[in-house]
Structure formats: C-alpha cells, structure tokens
Design a protein around this motif. Structure first.
Motif, PDB file in Angstrom:
ATOM      1  N   MET A  91       0.837  -1.171   0.000  1.00 38.14           N
ATOM      2  CA  MET A  91       0.000   0.000   0.000  1.00 38.14           C
ATOM      3  C   MET A  91       0.887   1.240   0.000  1.00 38.14           C
ATOM      4  SD  MET A  91      -2.768   0.938   2.903  1.00 38.14           S
ATOM      5  CE  MET A  91      -2.787   2.573   3.516  1.00 38.14           C
ATOM      6  N   SER A  92       0.630   2.122  -0.929  1.00 37.45           N
ATOM      7  CA  SER A  92       1.398   3.348  -1.038  1.00 37.45           C
ATOM      8  C   SER A  92       0.666   4.465  -0.300  1.00 37.45           C
ATOM      9  CB  SER A  92       1.581   3.706  -2.511  1.00 37.45           C
ATOM     10  OG  SER A  92       2.315   4.888  -2.631  1.00 37.45           O
ATOM     11  N   THR A  93       1.393   5.222   0.469  1.00 42.54           N
ATOM     12  CA  THR A  93       0.810   6.307   1.238  1.00 42.54           C
ATOM     13  C   THR A  93       1.422   7.618   0.774  1.00 42.54           C
ATOM     14  OG1 THR A  93       0.541   4.880   3.143  1.00 42.54           O
ATOM     15  CG2 THR A  93       0.518   7.221   3.564  1.00 42.54           C
ATOM     16  N   TYR A  94       0.581   8.628   0.616  1.00 39.79           N
ATOM     17  CA  TYR A  94       1.068   9.939   0.217  1.00 39.79           C
ATOM     18  C   TYR A  94       1.871  10.556   1.355  1.00 39.79           C
ATOM     19  CZ  TYR A  94       1.220  14.852  -0.947  1.00 39.79           C
ATOM     20  OH  TYR A  94       1.652  16.121  -1.193  1.00 39.79           O
ATOM     21  N   ILE A  95       3.056  11.038   0.997  1.00 36.01           N
ATOM     22  CA  ILE A  95       3.905  11.732   1.962  1.00 36.01           C
ATOM     23  C   ILE A  95       4.154  13.128   1.412  1.00 36.01           C
ATOM     24  CG2 ILE A  95       6.133  11.757   3.150  1.00 36.01           C
ATOM     25  CD1 ILE A  95       6.139   8.697   2.906  1.00 36.01           C
ATOM     26  N   PRO A  96       3.687  14.161   2.090  1.00 38.87           N
ATOM     27  CA  PRO A  96       3.853  15.534   1.599  1.00 38.87           C
ATOM     28  C   PRO A  96       5.326  15.872   1.346  1.00 38.87           C
ATOM     29  CG  PRO A  96       2.453  15.485   3.558  1.00 38.87           C
ATOM     30  CD  PRO A  96       3.034  14.112   3.398  1.00 38.87           C
ATOM     31  N   GLU A  97       5.562  16.730   0.361  1.00 42.76           N
ATOM     32  CA  GLU A  97       6.926  17.098   0.002  1.00 42.76           C
ATOM     33  C   GLU A  97       7.691  17.691   1.185  1.00 42.76           C
ATOM     34  OE1 GLU A  97       9.476  19.675  -3.265  1.00 42.76           O
ATOM     35  OE2 GLU A  97       7.297  19.575  -3.455  1.00 42.76           O
ATOM     36  N   SER A  98       7.037  18.499   2.009  1.00 38.72           N
ATOM     37  CA  SER A  98       7.724  19.096   3.155  1.00 38.72           C
ATOM     38  C   SER A  98       8.218  18.010   4.121  1.00 38.72           C
ATOM     39  CB  SER A  98       6.815  20.087   3.887  1.00 38.72           C
ATOM     40  OG  SER A  98       5.655  19.430   4.356  1.00 38.72           O
ATOM     41  N   LEU A  99       7.415  16.969   4.310  1.00 31.17           N
ATOM     42  CA  LEU A  99       7.823  15.863   5.180  1.00 31.17           C
ATOM     43  C   LEU A  99       8.933  15.053   4.517  1.00 31.17           C
ATOM     44  CD1 LEU A  99       7.570  14.185   7.731  1.00 31.17           C
ATOM     45  CD2 LEU A  99       5.619  12.984   6.692  1.00 31.17           C
ATOM     46  N   ARG A 100       8.824  14.819   3.223  1.00 32.91           N
ATOM     47  CA  ARG A 100       9.893  14.111   2.486  1.00 32.91           C
ATOM     48  C   ARG A 100      11.228  14.841   2.646  1.00 32.91           C
ATOM     49  NH1 ARG A 100       8.472  10.447  -1.621  1.00 32.91           N
ATOM     50  NH2 ARG A 100       6.229  10.149  -1.750  1.00 32.91           N
ATOM     51  N   HIS A 103      10.441   5.171   1.717  1.00 29.12           N
ATOM     52  CA  HIS A 103       9.980   5.690   3.003  1.00 29.12           C
ATOM     53  C   HIS A 103       9.377   4.536   3.788  1.00 29.12           C
ATOM     54  CE1 HIS A 103      10.337   9.449   0.741  1.00 29.12           C
ATOM     55  NE2 HIS A 103      10.672   9.933   1.928  1.00 29.12           N
ATOM     56  N   ASP A 104       9.940   4.276   4.948  1.00 27.89           N
ATOM     57  CA  ASP A 104       9.486   3.185   5.805  1.00 27.89           C
ATOM     58  C   ASP A 104       8.679   3.747   6.963  1.00 27.89           C
ATOM     59  OD1 ASP A 104       9.449   0.498   7.008  1.00 27.89           O
ATOM     60  OD2 ASP A 104      10.770   1.405   8.504  1.00 27.89           O
ATOM     61  N   HIS A 105       7.502   3.180   7.163  1.00 24.82           N
ATOM     62  CA  HIS A 105       6.720   3.491   8.364  1.00 24.82           C
ATOM     63  C   HIS A 105       7.245   2.571   9.462  1.00 24.82           C
ATOM     64  CE1 HIS A 105       4.089   5.536   5.550  1.00 24.82           C
ATOM     65  NE2 HIS A 105       3.549   6.145   6.610  1.00 24.82           N
ATOM     66  N   ILE A 106       7.929   3.125  10.435  1.00 31.40           N
ATOM     67  CA  ILE A 106       8.540   2.353  11.511  1.00 31.40           C
ATOM     68  C   ILE A 106       7.475   1.496  12.194  1.00 31.40           C
ATOM     69  CG2 ILE A 106       9.811   2.531  13.688  1.00 31.40           C
ATOM     70  CD1 ILE A 106      10.858   5.323  12.478  1.00 31.40           C
ATOM     71  N   GLN A 107       6.387   2.105  12.572  1.00 34.14           N
ATOM     72  CA  GLN A 107       5.183   1.388  13.013  1.00 34.14           C
ATOM     73  C   GLN A 107       4.285   1.356  11.781  1.00 34.14           C
ATOM     74  OE1 GLN A 107       4.519   0.112  16.123  1.00 34.14           O
ATOM     75  NE2 GLN A 107       2.547  -0.675  15.464  1.00 34.14           N
ATOM     76  N   PRO A 108       4.098   0.197  11.166  1.00 34.81           N
ATOM     77  CA  PRO A 108       3.350   0.121   9.911  1.00 34.81           C
ATOM     78  C   PRO A 108       1.936   0.701  10.015  1.00 34.81           C
ATOM     79  CG  PRO A 108       4.430  -1.965  10.383  1.00 34.81           C
ATOM     80  CD  PRO A 108       4.575  -1.115  11.609  1.00 34.81           C
ATOM     81  N   ILE A 109       1.486   1.266   8.923  1.00 31.29           N
ATOM     82  CA  ILE A 109       0.127   1.806   8.856  1.00 31.29           C
ATOM     83  C   ILE A 109      -0.872   0.716   9.216  1.00 31.29           C
ATOM     84  CG2 ILE A 109      -1.634   2.694   7.277  1.00 31.29           C
ATOM     85  CD1 ILE A 109       0.628   4.176   5.839  1.00 31.29           C
TER      86      ILE A 109
END
Length: 141
Positions: free
Chosen positions: A1-10, A37-43
């Motif tokens: 599953m791909s999650t949108y990550i805002p450019e400022s956060l990237r 981009h890895d979600h340390i605690q998965p979504i």
C-alpha cells in the motif's frame, strides 16, 4: 500500500536521514540504490505518516522488514522490538565488522534487526566491499 507523503515531510526526512538508509546506512548518493519511506510502526498496525514514524530505508531493508515490528534475538531467543531510528542511536545497537562489510548487532535489538532485515545478505556484502575500496564506506558518522 502506497501512502502519500507531503513534500515538506519528504524533505525533512531526507535532511535528517542524510539521504541514506536508517537501518544499514547505505547511501543513495554513493550506491545508486534508491531509498524508500518506511513506516517504523506500519500503517496496518496503526502507524501514522509523520516525522516520528517515517524514515528512509533502502529497498532491501524495507522489503525484508515488511510489516514487522519485532524479531527474535538469535543469541537469546527473546522476541524484541526492531531498531527504531527515530528514538534510538545506530551506534549503540550496531557496529561494522573489521572489514566494514557486515553490520553486527551489539544488543538484542541490534541482532534481531540485523537478522530480520537481512542486513548482511550476499548482494549487499559484495557491494560494501566495492564501496570500501572506493572510499565511500563506512559513513563517517
């Protein structure tokens, strides 16, 4: 599953993580290996898309980690949380082997993470040998 990550956060993540994998310290610039981009605690386990829960990871570490948050320490057999790059210090849990080609776990968390993420798979070992010869590895910090 791909999650949108805002450019400022990237941008915040890339700056903090020095454009390298937070787990094996592979540098995108030196290796050519793209970072994810890895979600340390998965979504899937309630993790949020925020700075405290997202870090850079090379494709290999990210794929082997998957949705895992725990692994077994091969020395003690104990189930432990994986290394958290946002709350823990890499050099407290890991060290480089004398030839700089292998990540060695110094703690149970480090050992469990090395095994679960297969941080010393044969492909990366060969690559690290080349990076050492080229003077790109290990990272200075």
């Amino acid at each position: 599953m791909s999650t949108y990550i805002p450019e400022s956060l990237r941008n915040q993540i890339a700056d903090k993580d020095k454009a390298r994998c937070c787990y094996c310290l592979t540098s995108e610039a030196n290796s050519g290996i793209p970072m994810t981009h890895d979600h340390i605690q998965p979504i899937s386990q309630g993790g949020k898309t925020c700075f405290e829960n997202v870090c850079l990871a090379c494709r290999s570490c990210n794929e082997f980690k998957g949705d895992s948050t725990q692994a077994i320490d091969p020395l003690t057999g104990e189930t432990l949380s994986l290394f958290n790059p946002r709350t823990q210090v890499w050099f407290e849990h890991f060290a480089w082997s004398p030839d700089f080609t292998r990540v060695e776990g110094l703690t149970g968390i480090g050992r469990a993470t090395v095994v679960r993420l297969r941080m010393n798979n044969p492909v990366i070992i060969v690559a690290r040998k080349r990076w050492v010869v080229s003077g790109w590895h290990p990272p200075a910090d």
